[in-house]
Enzyme design. Structure first.
Site, PDB file in Angstrom:
ATOM      1  N   LEU A  26      50.427  -3.716  10.361  1.00 45.91           N
ATOM      2  CA  LEU A  26      51.381  -4.308   9.436  1.00 45.91           C
ATOM      3  C   LEU A  26      50.734  -5.502   8.761  1.00 45.91           C
ATOM      4  CD1 LEU A  26      54.522  -4.249  11.729  1.00 45.91           C
ATOM      5  CD2 LEU A  26      53.840  -2.552  10.029  1.00 45.91           C
ATOM      6  N   GLU A  27      50.767  -5.499   7.453  1.00 43.69           N
ATOM      7  CA  GLU A  27      50.250  -6.597   6.652  1.00 43.69           C
ATOM      8  C   GLU A  27      51.452  -7.289   6.020  1.00 43.69           C
ATOM      9  OE1 GLU A  27      47.367  -7.217   2.715  1.00 43.69           O
ATOM     10  OE2 GLU A  27      47.610  -5.228   3.603  1.00 43.69           O
ATOM     11  N   ILE A  28      51.584  -8.575   6.259  1.00 44.61           N
ATOM     12  CA  ILE A  28      52.657  -9.363   5.648  1.00 44.61           C
ATOM     13  C   ILE A  28      51.993 -10.239   4.595  1.00 44.61           C
ATOM     14  CG2 ILE A  28      54.463 -11.075   6.026  1.00 44.61           C
ATOM     15  CD1 ILE A  28      54.602 -10.096   8.934  1.00 44.61           C
TER      16      ILE A  28
END
Length: 130
Positions: free
Chosen positions: A119-121
Site C-alpha cells: 500500500l502506497e499512501i
C-alpha cells in the site's frame, strides 16, 4: 467510454483481520455485504474484500492474497499519517519518498496490509511558489 473505478477486489485470507486493518489503520468505512464480501469505502468507490475460499463467481483467474500494489491519496499531510501509523505500531516500509503519480509528482509512504499487499499512501507535491 469509461469514467472511473467502481470497486477493486482485494483477496484476503482473513476478512475480520483485513477489516480491522483497513478501518482502524486507514480509516475506511466498512459496509458488510455477506460473510465472504465486505466493502471498504474509499471516496466514491470501494475496496471490496473477498475471502480466498469464496465460491463467488466470476472472479479473477488467480485470486492471490498479497499480490496487490495499490496507491491511495491521503487528505492528511504525510507526517500526520506517519505519526498515526507509528502510534499503531504499523511499520512504514519506505518513505517518505518522491514518486510519479497519475497527475504529477507525489510524496509517498509504503506499508503492507496483513496479507502482504503493498500500500502506497501519497500526497501531491505542491507546485513551486505554494
Amino acid at each position: 467510454m469509461l469514467s472511473g473505478l467502481d470497486h477493486l477486489v482485494i483477496t484476503v485470507t482473513d476478512i475480520s483481520r483485513a477489516v480491522d486493518f483497513y478501518s482502524r489503520v486507514l480509516g475506511l468505512d466498512v459496509r458488510y455485504r455477506d460473510r465472504e464480501r465486505v466493502d471498504l469505502m474509499l471516496g466514491d468507490m470501494s475496496l471490496r474484500l473477498h475471502w480466498t475460499a469464496t465460491d463467488i463467481s466470476p472472479r479473477a483467474a488467480t485470486p492471490t492474497p498479497g499480490s496487490l500494489d495499490l496507491c491511495v491519496r491521503s487528505v492528511l499531510p504525510l507526517d500526520e499519517v506517519q505519526r498515526h501509523l507509528e502510534a499503531l505500531d504499523v511499520e512504514v516500509e519506505l518513505g517518505p519518498v518522491t514518486r510519479q503519480g497519475a497527475n504529477g509528482d507525489i510524496t509517498s509512504l509504503y506499508l503492507r496490509d496483513p496479507d502482504g499487499n503493498l500500500l502506497e499512501i501519497c500526497r501531491p507535491l505542491k507546485p513551486a511558489g505554494d
